[in-house]
Design an enzyme around this catalytic site. Structure first.
Site, PDB file in Angstrom:
ATOM      1  N   ASP A 172       1.284  -1.241   0.523  1.00  0.00           N
ATOM      2  CA  ASP A 172      -0.097  -0.088  -0.107  1.00  0.00           C
ATOM      3  C   ASP A 172       0.817   1.196   0.167  1.00  0.00           C
ATOM      4  O   ASP A 172       1.533   1.302   0.158  1.00  0.00           O
ATOM      5  CB  ASP A 172      -0.908   0.021   1.704  1.00  0.00           C
ATOM      6  CG  ASP A 172      -0.581  -0.632   2.494  1.00  0.00           C
ATOM      7  OD1 ASP A 172       1.202  -0.935   2.779  1.00  0.00           O
ATOM      8  OD2 ASP A 172      -1.157  -0.893   3.813  1.00  0.00           O
TER       9      ASP A 172
ATOM     10  N   ASN B 204      -7.552  -3.548  13.890  1.00  0.00           N
ATOM     11  CA  ASN B 204      -8.758  -3.075  13.715  1.00  0.00           C
ATOM     12  C   ASN B 204      -9.026  -4.657  12.873  1.00  0.00           C
ATOM     13  O   ASN B 204     -10.029  -4.577  12.180  1.00  0.00           O
ATOM     14  CB  ASN B 204      -9.971  -1.707  13.668  1.00  0.00           C
ATOM     15  CG  ASN B 204      -8.854  -1.898  11.550  1.00  0.00           C
ATOM     16  OD1 ASN B 204      -7.881  -2.536  11.245  1.00  0.00           O
ATOM     17  ND2 ASN B 204      -9.509  -0.460  11.268  1.00  0.00           N
TER      18      ASN B 204
ATOM     19  N   HIS C 229      -7.118  -5.190  10.006  1.00  0.00           N
ATOM     20  CA  HIS C 229      -7.446  -5.191   8.614  1.00  0.00           C
ATOM     21  C   HIS C 229      -5.913  -5.165   7.844  1.00  0.00           C
ATOM     22  O   HIS C 229      -4.779  -5.583   9.010  1.00  0.00           O
ATOM     23  CB  HIS C 229      -6.828  -3.466   8.334  1.00  0.00           C
ATOM     24  CG  HIS C 229      -5.946  -2.765   8.126  1.00  0.00           C
ATOM     25  ND1 HIS C 229      -5.970  -1.205   8.911  1.00  0.00           N
ATOM     26  CD2 HIS C 229      -4.311  -2.641   9.136  1.00  0.00           C
ATOM     27  CE1 HIS C 229      -4.967  -1.295   8.767  1.00  0.00           C
ATOM     28  NE2 HIS C 229      -4.213  -1.890   9.001  1.00  0.00           N
TER      29      HIS C 229
ATOM     30  N   GLU D  43      -9.402  -2.210   5.266  1.00  0.00           N
ATOM     31  CA  GLU D  43     -10.597  -1.786   6.367  1.00  0.00           C
ATOM     32  C   GLU D  43     -11.213  -2.367   6.795  1.00  0.00           C
ATOM     33  O   GLU D  43     -12.164  -3.360   5.641  1.00  0.00           O
ATOM     34  CB  GLU D  43     -10.754  -0.396   6.010  1.00  0.00           C
ATOM     35  CG  GLU D  43      -9.577   1.285   5.818  1.00  0.00           C
ATOM     36  CD  GLU D  43      -9.050   0.639   7.735  1.00  0.00           C
ATOM     37  OE1 GLU D  43      -8.433  -0.425   8.265  1.00  0.00           O
ATOM     38  OE2 GLU D  43      -8.124   2.098   8.069  1.00  0.00           O
TER      39      GLU D  43
HETATM   40  P1  PGA Z   1       1.459  -1.563  12.733  1.00  0.00           P
HETATM   41  O1  PGA Z   1       1.104  -1.766  11.654  1.00  0.00           O
HETATM   42  O2  PGA Z   1       2.507  -2.113  11.922  1.00  0.00           O
HETATM   43  O3  PGA Z   1       2.383  -0.477  12.966  1.00  0.00           O
HETATM   44  O4  PGA Z   1       1.267  -2.154  14.078  1.00  0.00           O
HETATM   45  C1  PGA Z   1       0.369  -2.794  10.673  1.00  0.00           C
HETATM   46  C2  PGA Z   1      -1.014  -2.688  10.457  1.00  0.00           C
HETATM   47  O5  PGA Z   1      -1.878  -1.887  10.388  1.00  0.00           O
HETATM   48  O6  PGA Z   1      -0.771  -2.796   9.147  1.00  0.00           O
END
Ligand code: PGA
Length: 251
Positions: free
Chosen positions: A67, A136, A138, A143
């Site tokens: 992304d 959450n 994702h 999302e």
């Molecule tokens: P993080 O993000 O590694 O900064 O916790 C993980 C994600 O949002 O996929």
């Protein structure tokens, strides 16, 4: 899904990096899917260390990032392209033209999504995808509520994701509200997937992934449809989920 329960962040990083290195070394042409955020940083440090001490070559590797933020260019420090350059690409021997990140500056974002998806397919898809997981649930920036049939698309980031990622943006910099992300169907097309999780903040998401219902409201649960997913996660991340399961490799 195979679950590799490790002690902590450092062990998670070492175990995942060792696996990535072994697959890269045993292949003459390899497509590696990459993630950003806090979780994979230790893996990238291990890959760099391995490159420096064992000279593992990336000359035959193509990378595809999950992304990118809309409105940030590779010159923006907060872009995921800059993150990759800084934390991995510039420290290994991968030719820049073999590293692929969605273009968050594209004039036509929908066209950019189609271009990125096609680019990935034309190169035979991803062999090994590295994933994190959002609080959450994702994966990539897919999302809650994203269709399991989705391909690379534009997303509006949820308040929970914006809050989780606010720490990466200095007060002077406006945090993007939208991003481009590989879709869930794109991710599921990867031949093999490693999902990383570390720390208490991921407990709920990991519990839903491993024990909850498969549902588009928890995007990571789509991974249950994939036959070759390995979860490498530390005890804190797995605390809730493991209490109910036996099928893990307890290192
Ligand atoms: P993080 O993000 O590694 O900064 O916790 C993980 C994600 O949002 O996929």
């Amino acid at each position: 899904m195979k679950i590799v329960a490790v002690a902590d962040y450092e062990e998670m990083s070492k175990v995942a990096a060792a696996y990535i290195v072994s697959t890269i070394r045993s292949s003459s042409s390899f497509s590696l899917g990459l993630a950003t955020g806090g979780t994979p940083l230790g893996v990238y440090q291990q890959l760099i260390k391995n490159y420096q001490t064992q000279q593992t070559s990336y000359a035959h590797v193509q990378t595809f990032n999950l992304d990118e933020y809309v409105g940030l260019s590779p010159q923006d420090d907060e872009s995921y392209h800059a993150y990759m350059n800084h934390h991995l690409f510039q420290a290994i021997n991968i030719p820049p033209e073999q590293t692929h990140v969605p273009n968050g500056m594209a004039v036509n974002l929908e066209e950019e999504c189609v271009r990125y998806e096609n680019h990935l397919q034309e190169r035979g898809g991803v062999d090994l995808q590295l994933l994190g997981i959002g609080q959450n649930g994702h994966i990539g920036f897919n999302e809650p509520g994203t269709s399991f049939a989705s391909r690379t698309h534009v997303v509006k980031l949820t308040p929970s994701t914006l809050a989780a990622n606010a720490r990466y943006f200095p007060p002077s910099k406006k945090q993007p509200t939208h991003a481009l992300t590989m879709g869930i169907a794109t991710i599921l097309q990867s031949k093999e997937i490693i999902l990383l999780a570390s720390g208490e903040k991921k407990q709920q998401a990991m519990n839903q992934l491993l024990n909850g219902h498969m549902s588009e409201s928890v995007p990571a649960t789509a991974l249950r449809m994939h036959g070759a997913v390995t979860i490498v996660a530390d005890r804190k991340a797995l605390q809730l989920a493991l209490a109910q399961r036996e099928d893990y490799d307890d290192r």
